[in-house]
Every structure is written in C-alpha cells, then in structure tokens.
Scaffold this active site. Structure first.
Site, short mmCIF file in Angstrom:
data_model
loop_
_atom_site.label_atom_id
_atom_site.label_comp_id
_atom_site.label_asym_id
_atom_site.label_seq_id
_atom_site.Cartn_x
_atom_site.Cartn_y
_atom_site.Cartn_z
N HIS A 104 49.41 2.69 8.90
CA HIS A 104 49.03 2.33 10.27
C HIS A 104 47.79 1.46 10.22
O HIS A 104 46.88 1.71 9.45
CB HIS A 104 48.76 3.59 11.10
CG HIS A 104 47.95 3.32 12.35
ND1 HIS A 104 48.42 2.55 13.38
CD2 HIS A 104 46.69 3.71 12.71
CE1 HIS A 104 47.49 2.48 14.33
NE2 HIS A 104 46.44 3.18 13.95
N GLY A 359 48.60 -1.23 17.91
CA GLY A 359 48.63 -0.03 17.10
C GLY A 359 50.02 0.25 16.58
O GLY A 359 50.96 -0.52 16.84
N CYS A 360 50.20 1.34 15.89
CA CYS A 360 51.50 1.64 15.29
C CYS A 360 52.54 1.99 16.35
O CYS A 360 53.74 1.89 16.11
CB CYS A 360 51.39 2.76 14.27
SG CYS A 360 50.86 4.33 14.96
N THR A 361 52.10 2.39 17.56
CA THR A 361 53.05 2.75 18.61
C THR A 361 53.18 1.67 19.69
O THR A 361 53.94 1.84 20.63
CB THR A 361 52.64 4.07 19.27
OG1 THR A 361 51.32 3.93 19.82
CG2 THR A 361 52.64 5.21 18.28
#
Length: 386
Positions: A104, A359-361
């Site tokens: 991440h 971000g990762c999401t």
C-alpha cells in the site's frame, strides 16, 4: 558481449558506487526493501519471496517482525504495518535502499503504477498502464499519461521500441486521437494492431490474452482488476501466483521507486516485484521518464492536454489559492474521483491546507492531523463524503 548486457553492467557499477559514497558500504549492493506485515498469507510468504530474490544476488531488506539471516538478506525489525511504512520511507530518503516493494502507498495524483503480467495465451510479458493510483482526475488525460508511463517502464526494462495498444474502455477513442496527434507532431510512439480481423490500435479482450501490445493502456481501476485476474486465474483467486505485481509508481517529480503488490500476492509475485524493481533501477527509469516527457512536450503534449481541460472548471474555483503548505499525513476516504480536486479546493477556501492522493482503497484527501476533524466536518456538510 551484447550492448544490452554491457549497459546493465555499467548501470549496476554506477549504482554500486553511488551506494558506497552515500552510505560508506561497499559491495555488490543495490538494496531493495520489502514490507512484510499485512499479507493475507502471513509474513512467512514475504520472507520466503525475499529469500528467493536474495538467492539470485539481489540485496533485500525485509521490514517486518521476524529476524531472518541469510546471504544478501537483512531483517529490519518493526512492530506494526504503520511503523513498517514509516521505516520504508525513511530508508528510501536516506538511500539505505534504492527501491521498495509494499502492499500500500498513497501516491499523489499524477502518479500511477505500471503493472507487468504474463499473458496466458502466449506466455509473454505485457505492461498494464496503469494498475493503481491516478495519473489525472480527467479520464482521457490520465490515459494519455498512462501511455507514456507504460512506454517509460517498458523501455527501462529493455523493450527498446514498445508497441502501444489502447484497451476498448471509455475514453479509448479520445485517447487514440490524442496519441495519433502526438505521433504526427513527431513523438516516436509505435502502435500495436489488434489480433482481431479488423486490426487497429483499440485492443479487445482477446488481445489481453495474446499480448498483442507490449504496453496496454487503460484506466487504473480496469488495470487493477486485470492485474488481479491475470495473476490469480490459476489458483481460484485467493493467491496471486503469476507475474510481477502492480508495478512502480511513475509520475513527473515523483522520485521514489515504490513497487506495489497485493495482500493476496504469493511468493512468485513478490519475488518478481523485487526483480522488476532492480530492472527499473538498472534501466535508469528516471532518466527515461525525463526524456520521454521532453519528447512528448516537444510534440505538443501540453497543448493537447489543455484542450481536454478547457471549460471544465468554474472561475470561482480558479480564484481560490492554497493556504501555506504544511505536512499532511491524515487520509480522508470516501470521495468520488471526479470530485477530488473540488474537495481539496473547498478545504482551501476554508483555510485548511489539503492535497489530493490515492490510497489502496481509492481517492483520498490528505490533511494535517490538527485539521482532520474540522476537514471531515466541512466535507460532510458539502456532501463530498457521507
């Protein structure tokens, strides 16, 4: 000895020398960090992958909770995933490592990752441009930049004249027009042709399987799905066993080599990502990045992108200036990608310094810790978040 092998030796020698001058450590070192905490398959998977890379002569520093000793392998002990990421950034800044593999990273807008997969029909390497991050909040502008990011990555890894195709997704035709214009203006881009009977540079699903293009251009959300699919289709989906991960974050002004993998990535993919990182370093990817954008701008890239943006923003938004810059470490999630820059501008108007990121999401707004609660309240009132 081939020219390619000679260039690799020269690049490795200069990197070794730079490392020795900066750290005082001599030896065959182009160290690459790997963060181990957070994998769905446990830290053991990451350490096993790092060990396999180390056996190939790559210097690997694993950031995790286990103390493992082996030739070319060093353990850097931390107690949490957050501490591991801070340590990774610190090691990159101090030149203790030249690249990092992690699960991440909140890349700023303008930076996205170019993945590399092995296609099932032909067993060929193909670069997916891009797979995480966001090159631009404008979809077509992002895909144009993705094409250049893919070319940069492929060239750094030894593909001297990569063939570029555009996956048939929203924005593909506008992207095609823009890239054709760049080519007409003198940018040396080589287009792939679909393996389907009607050909053309717009790629179909079949072309993904056969690697009709060296660089396959698309939006990062589509690229992310395809990277997962092509990495885990033989395992039922829970374990990524093929390929090289989601690749390096590429973007002008972003100088850290950070390679992204998934929490579902297995030993072969983690090991492949470490090898991928080394290739990027030996291929002097930052130099390639600078050269490609210089050539693209000479061919009118800025004017082409400006045409895409014209008339999109309100004058009132242009009049709002950013407050004094400050360190932003807190992420606010849940913002639609198309609203991201407006959300940042909204906070600026309230006197809060903010930056956009990924971000990762998904998209994030980054603010200072002392402004976090106030910023959330403002964005909620303005309906940017729930």
């Amino acid at each position: 000895m081939s020219d390619k092998k000679m260039k690799k030796i020269v690049a490795e020698t200069f990197l070794d020398l730079a490392h020795m001058l900066e750290t005082g450590q001599s030896g065959k070192k182009i160290p690459i960090a790997v963060t181990a905490i957070g994998s769905e398959h446990g830290e053991e998977t990451i350490y096993s992958a790092a060990l396999e890379a180390a056996k190939k002569g790559i210097t690997v520093k694993v950031i995790g909770t286990r103390d493992v000793k082996a030739e070319n392998l060093e353990s850097v002990l931390v107690s949490s995933e957050e501490e591991g990421h801070k340590k990774m950034d610190e090691m990159l800044s101090n030149k203790e490592v030249y690249g990092a593999v992690t699960m991440h990273y909140p890349f700023p807008i303008g930076v996205s990752t170019v993945g590399r997969v092995i296609t099932p029909a032909a067993g060929r390497k193909m670069y997916l441009a891009t797979t995480t991050g966001t090159s631009s909040v404008n979809r077509v502008e992002g895909m144009i930049k993705n094409a250049i990011y893919g070319i940069v990555t492929a060239k750094a890894c030894g593909v001297s004249e990569p063939l570029v195709g555009i996956l048939n997704v929203d924005g593909a035709r506008q992207t095609e027009i823009a890239l054709q214009k760049l080519k007409e203006n003198g940018y040396d881009i080589r287009f792939a042709s679909s393996g389907r009977s009607d050909g053309g540079m717009i790629m179909r699903g079949n072309d993904l399987l056969t690697a009709s293009a060296d660089v396959m251009v698309m939006d990062s959300l589509t690229g992310n799905v395809l990277s997962k699919l092509l990495s885990a289709y033989t395992t039922g989906g829970k374990y990524e066993s093929l390929g090289y991960g989601y690749g390096p974050g590429i973007g002008e002004g972003f100088e850290k080599l950070i390679m992204i993998v998934s929490r579902a990535s297995g030993v072969p993919v983690i090991e492949g990502a470490v090898e991928f990182a080394r290739e990027m370093l030996l291929g002097e990817y930052q130099k390639v990045l600078s050269e490609e954008f210089k050539k693209a701008r000479k061919a009118g890239l800025d004017d082409i992108l400006l045409e895409l943006k014209s008339g999109k923003r309100e004058e009132s938004a242009d009049a709002i200036k950013a407050p004094p810059k400050e360190v932003v470490t807190e992420e606010i999630l849940g913002i639609e990608i198309m609203d991201l820059e407006d959300a940042v501008t909204c906070l600026w108007g309230a006197g809060i310094y903010a930056e956009s990121g990924m971000g990762c999401t998904g998209p994030v707004v980054l603010v200072g810790e002392h402004n976090l609660e106030q910023a959330r309240t403002i964005l909620s009132q303005k309906k940017f978040i729930g």
